[in-house]
Motif scaffolding. Structure first.
Motif, PDB file in Angstrom:
ATOM      1  N   VAL A 154     -14.639  -0.970   1.778  1.00  0.00           N
ATOM      2  CA  VAL A 154     -14.238  -2.208   0.617  1.00  0.00           C
ATOM      3  C   VAL A 154     -12.399  -2.648   0.409  1.00  0.00           C
ATOM      4  CG1 VAL A 154     -13.734  -0.698  -1.834  1.00  0.00           C
ATOM      5  CG2 VAL A 154     -14.227  -2.895  -1.821  1.00  0.00           C
ATOM      6  N   THR A 155     -12.245  -4.233   0.154  1.00  0.00           N
ATOM      7  CA  THR A 155     -10.888  -3.331   0.569  1.00  0.00           C
ATOM      8  C   THR A 155     -10.125  -2.876  -1.024  1.00  0.00           C
ATOM      9  OG1 THR A 155     -10.887  -6.241   0.210  1.00  0.00           O
ATOM     10  CG2 THR A 155     -10.795  -5.734   2.057  1.00  0.00           C
ATOM     11  N   ASN A 156      -8.830  -3.100  -1.443  1.00  0.00           N
ATOM     12  CA  ASN A 156      -8.315  -1.957  -1.837  1.00  0.00           C
ATOM     13  C   ASN A 156      -7.800  -3.694  -2.930  1.00  0.00           C
ATOM     14  OD1 ASN A 156      -7.338  -0.566  -4.342  1.00  0.00           O
ATOM     15  ND2 ASN A 156      -5.785   0.212  -3.039  1.00  0.00           N
ATOM     16  N   ASP A 157      -8.972  -4.103  -3.340  1.00  0.00           N
ATOM     17  CA  ASP A 157      -8.440  -5.367  -4.636  1.00  0.00           C
ATOM     18  C   ASP A 157      -9.344  -5.131  -5.687  1.00  0.00           C
ATOM     19  OD1 ASP A 157      -7.076  -8.176  -4.439  1.00  0.00           O
ATOM     20  OD2 ASP A 157      -9.473  -8.233  -4.633  1.00  0.00           O
ATOM     21  N   LYS A 181      -3.063  -7.235   7.208  1.00  0.00           N
ATOM     22  CA  LYS A 181      -3.317  -5.676   6.760  1.00  0.00           C
ATOM     23  C   LYS A 181      -3.662  -5.866   5.653  1.00  0.00           C
ATOM     24  CE  LYS A 181      -0.505  -4.790  10.827  1.00  0.00           C
ATOM     25  NZ  LYS A 181      -1.655  -3.570  11.320  1.00  0.00           N
ATOM     26  N   VAL A 182      -5.259  -5.847   5.338  1.00  0.00           N
ATOM     27  CA  VAL A 182      -5.443  -4.395   3.868  1.00  0.00           C
ATOM     28  C   VAL A 182      -5.503  -3.241   3.831  1.00  0.00           C
ATOM     29  CG1 VAL A 182      -6.074  -7.381   3.513  1.00  0.00           C
ATOM     30  CG2 VAL A 182      -7.826  -5.684   4.613  1.00  0.00           C
ATOM     31  N   ASP A 183      -5.738  -2.938   2.754  1.00  0.00           N
ATOM     32  CA  ASP A 183      -5.589  -1.296   2.218  1.00  0.00           C
ATOM     33  C   ASP A 183      -6.760  -1.028   2.394  1.00  0.00           C
ATOM     34  OD1 ASP A 183      -3.348  -0.446   2.330  1.00  0.00           O
ATOM     35  OD2 ASP A 183      -3.091  -0.941  -0.232  1.00  0.00           O
ATOM     36  N   VAL A 184      -7.976  -0.334   2.490  1.00  0.00           N
ATOM     37  CA  VAL A 184      -9.332  -0.348   2.368  1.00  0.00           C
ATOM     38  C   VAL A 184      -9.674   1.347   2.178  1.00  0.00           C
ATOM     39  CG1 VAL A 184     -11.740   0.481   4.014  1.00  0.00           C
ATOM     40  CG2 VAL A 184      -9.246  -1.637   5.356  1.00  0.00           C
ATOM     41  N   LEU A 185     -10.329   1.598   0.894  1.00  0.00           N
ATOM     42  CA  LEU A 185     -10.278   2.589   0.539  1.00  0.00           C
ATOM     43  C   LEU A 185     -12.554   2.561   1.003  1.00  0.00           C
ATOM     44  CD1 LEU A 185     -10.459   1.479  -3.550  1.00  0.00           C
ATOM     45  CD2 LEU A 185      -8.528   2.636  -1.486  1.00  0.00           C
ATOM     46  N   TYR A 186     -12.272   3.668   1.389  1.00  0.00           N
ATOM     47  CA  TYR A 186     -14.240   4.292   2.026  1.00  0.00           C
ATOM     48  C   TYR A 186     -14.416   5.743   1.572  1.00  0.00           C
ATOM     49  CZ  TYR A 186     -11.390   6.079   5.641  1.00  0.00           C
ATOM     50  OH  TYR A 186     -10.916   6.702   6.430  1.00  0.00           O
TER      51      TYR A 186
END
Length: 100
Positions: free
Chosen positions: A57-60, A42-47
């Motif tokens: 985009v992934t929150n990295d 699971k990853v955080d996503v920003l959009y």
């Protein structure tokens, strides 16, 4: 995972607040020995809610900043190469002036 040896890209799937399912390919290639992402992680996503397909985009940190830093990195390399060539040419011009 999308594999182009020795690199991998992750497919990311998420649901927007409106319930729309979005799937996108991670923009960065990761070396397989680094293994940034694992299947099912699971990853955080920003959009942008108005345009999630184009802006997701992934929150990295690296993921978010790489696109904006590439011109700076390339520009610094060009400046450094230009500086080295300038010094070489200046030295050659000085030597030529002394001979003439």
């Amino acid at each position: 995972m999308e594999i182009t040896e020795p690199y991998r890209q992750a497919w990311v799937e998420f649901k927007t607040e409106k319930g729309q399912t979005i799937r996108f390919l991670d923009k960065l290639f990761w070396n397989h020995s680094f293994e940034k992402y694992k299947k099912g992680q699971k990853v955080d996503v920003l959009y942008d809610p108005e345009n999630p397909i184009q802006t997701a985009v992934t929150n990295d940190f690296i993921q978010r900043t790489t696109v904006s830093w590439w011109p700076v990195i390339v520009g610094m390399i060009v400046i450094m190469v230009g500086f080295v060539f300038r010094k070489i040419m200046k030295r050659k011009a000085t030597e030529l002036d002394k001979r003439l």
